[in-house]
Enzyme design. Structure first.
Site, PDB file in Angstrom:
ATOM      1  N   HIS A   1       0.849  -1.194   0.000  1.00  0.00           N
ATOM      2  CA  HIS A   1       0.000   0.000   0.000  1.00  0.00           C
ATOM      3  C   HIS A   1       0.882   1.240   0.000  1.00  0.00           C
ATOM      4  O   HIS A   1       1.584   1.502   0.973  1.00  0.00           O
ATOM      5  CB  HIS A   1      -0.922  -0.005   1.229  1.00  0.00           C
TER       6      HIS A   1
ATOM      7  N   ASN B   1      -6.355   0.693  -3.497  1.00  0.00           N
ATOM      8  CA  ASN B   1      -7.264   1.372  -2.556  1.00  0.00           C
ATOM      9  C   ASN B   1      -6.696   2.710  -2.081  1.00  0.00           C
ATOM     10  O   ASN B   1      -6.513   2.955  -0.896  1.00  0.00           O
ATOM     11  CB  ASN B   1      -7.606   0.469  -1.370  1.00  0.00           C
TER      12      ASN B   1
ATOM     13  N   ASP C   1       2.084  -7.043   2.731  1.00  0.00           N
ATOM     14  CA  ASP C   1       0.898  -6.221   3.060  1.00  0.00           C
ATOM     15  C   ASP C   1       1.348  -4.947   3.787  1.00  0.00           C
ATOM     16  O   ASP C   1       0.729  -4.528   4.769  1.00  0.00           O
ATOM     17  CB  ASP C   1      -0.117  -7.015   3.881  1.00  0.00           C
TER      18      ASP C   1
HETATM   19 ZN   LIG Z   1      -6.030  -7.134   2.499  1.00  0.00          ZN
END
Ligand SMILES: [Zn+2]
Length: 427
Positions: free
Chosen positions: A57, A89, A300
């Site tokens: 991210h 996202n 992650d």
């Molecule tokens: Zn996830």
């Protein structure tokens, strides 16, 4: 212009590595290079193919107080990662060809490492209709994911899988049934009870996984499971692979190294989604990684501001940073301990994600490949410190852990993108 790396350990032999035009031209015991080529003395260091993280991210645009493409890719380089796959996202969500193209431009302008962009499965990560997958693949999307949210409607996922199969692309699934997850914050187990925190049952992951695997069997879609967290999920994946379904799975370093028996206080840096499961789940994840049911490791990497990770797990944000701690944590736990050879860790961090996502531009430390590599000191033992992170996010439960294996230099396409440690960082 080129570059010569002298005396690095390459699969247990001391070798020189000659880089020209961004590619590895030769690997051999005593190579020579033109006098004007810079030379890196790598004696005492080990050369590894740069790591690949298919779950990152970067938070830009929309959440640049947490991370930016520049800071996140600097963290990647410092962690030995040379290719990362960015989740969609952000704000606006990457769900249209125009937004994807804009994101690719940003990634290329500010990224220190190769950044591949993942697009959303459905508009705004919530819509009932899948995105225009054909156009997004054409625009450069490497995969499709609603990461951060499960796809609640089976019909939406079914249609997305049909489109993914038709467009020869891959669904990377965050599994979470909202009706079961409710407002849970830690695993449904003794820690939730003891600390009086809302439980998050693993059924929210497992029921969506079972649903999706039935639809993979029907559609033939290439399907990848994000951050597997439970023993039952492992069993479902094992069964799907035995049936020959095109399914792969990733596990995070934190789900391999931490479990809810270690949660003895209301600590925001132990809150992530999926949550840390039971010790039995953790041991099942390790077993599944060792036997190949789980294919590789992804971090992650989920940076947040200090304010967002302060207070109680009840209301702080989910997630932890991972790019700069992954290699030393995994080297210490799996290789230094004697559980697996270093080459297996390279499979988990480089070769298997390259294979799964068909990342033909990522280097594997072979003659002719793009010169994506990292030089590591496997004898360095040191404490993990938040002050050393290049990421804007300092949210890690591993701060204070003593680890072995330091990333010393990282090259992307032959360019040095990370060199050396910050002052005072020595053990
Ligand atoms: Zn996830």
């Amino acid at each position: 212009m080129g570059l010569l790396i002298k005396a690095a350990a390459v699969t247990n032999q001391v070798q020189d590595i000659l880089i020209e035009g961004g590619r590895i031209r030769a690997i051999g015991p005593t190579l020579t290079a033109p006098l004007d080529y810079p030379v890196i003395d790598a004696s005492g260091l080990t050369a590894l193919a740069g790591f690949v993280d298919c779950h990152v991210h970067l938070r830009e645009p929309g959440f640049t107080d947490k991370e930016t493409i520049a800071s996140g890719s600097r963290a990647a380089a410092k962690g030995g990662f040379t290719t990362i796959l960015a989740m969609p996202n952000v704000d606006p969500v990457v769900d249209s060809p125009a937004l994807l193209q804009a994101q690719v431009v940003r990634n290329q302008a500010d990224g220190l490492v190769h950044i591949q962009q993942i697009a959303a499965i459905s508009a705004e990560l919530t819509g009932a209709t899948p995105v225009d997958m054909a156009a997004l693949v054409e625009a450069g999307a490497v995969a499709f994911s609603n990461d951060g949210h499960g796809v609640q409607e089976a019909q939406t996922m079914y249609r997305a899988m049909q489109l993914a199969a038709a467009n020869h692309t891959i669904i990377s699934a965050h599994l979470e049934d909202d009706s079961l997850a409710a407002a849970g914050v830690v695993n449904d187990g003794p820690a939730a009870t003891a600390l009086n925190l809302a439980p998050l049952t693993s059924l929210s992951e497992e029921t969506q996984l079972a649903r999706d695997l039935l639809m993979v069997a029907k559609t033939g879609c290439r399907y990848h499971v994000c951050h597997v967290s439970s023993q039952t999920s492992v069993n479902l994946i094992r069964q799907a692979k035995a049936m020959g379904l095109p399914v792969t799975a990733e596990v995070t370093p934190h789900h391999l190294l931490l479990d809810d028996s270690m949660i003895d206080s209301d600590e925001p840096n132990l809150k992530m989604n999926p949550p840390l499961r039971s010790r039995a789940d953790r041991l099942a994840l390790i077993g599944a990684l060792l036997d190949g049911t789980i294919d590789f490791i992804a971090t992650d990497h989920a940076p947040h501001t200090a304010a967002e990770k302060t207070g109680s797990m009840c209301d702080c944000s989910f997630g932890i940073v991972g790019l700069e701690t992954a290699f030393p944590l995994l080297y210490t736990a799996f290789v230094k301990s004697g559980l697996v050879p270093l080459s297996t860790l390279s499979d988990w961090l480089t070769h298997h994600p390259i294979d799964r996502f068909h990342l033909t531009d990522a280097g594997r430390l072979r003659v002719g490949d793009v010169a994506d590599l990292t030089l590591v000191d496997l004898s360095a033992t040191y404490p993990i410190r938040a002050a050393d992170f290049a990421s804007k996010g300092k949210n890690s439960p591993f701060i204070g852990w003593t680890v072995t294996g330091r990333i010393c230099q990282t090259l992307v396409a032959g360019q040095l993108v990370y060199a050396g440690q910050a002052a005072g960082e020595k053990a």
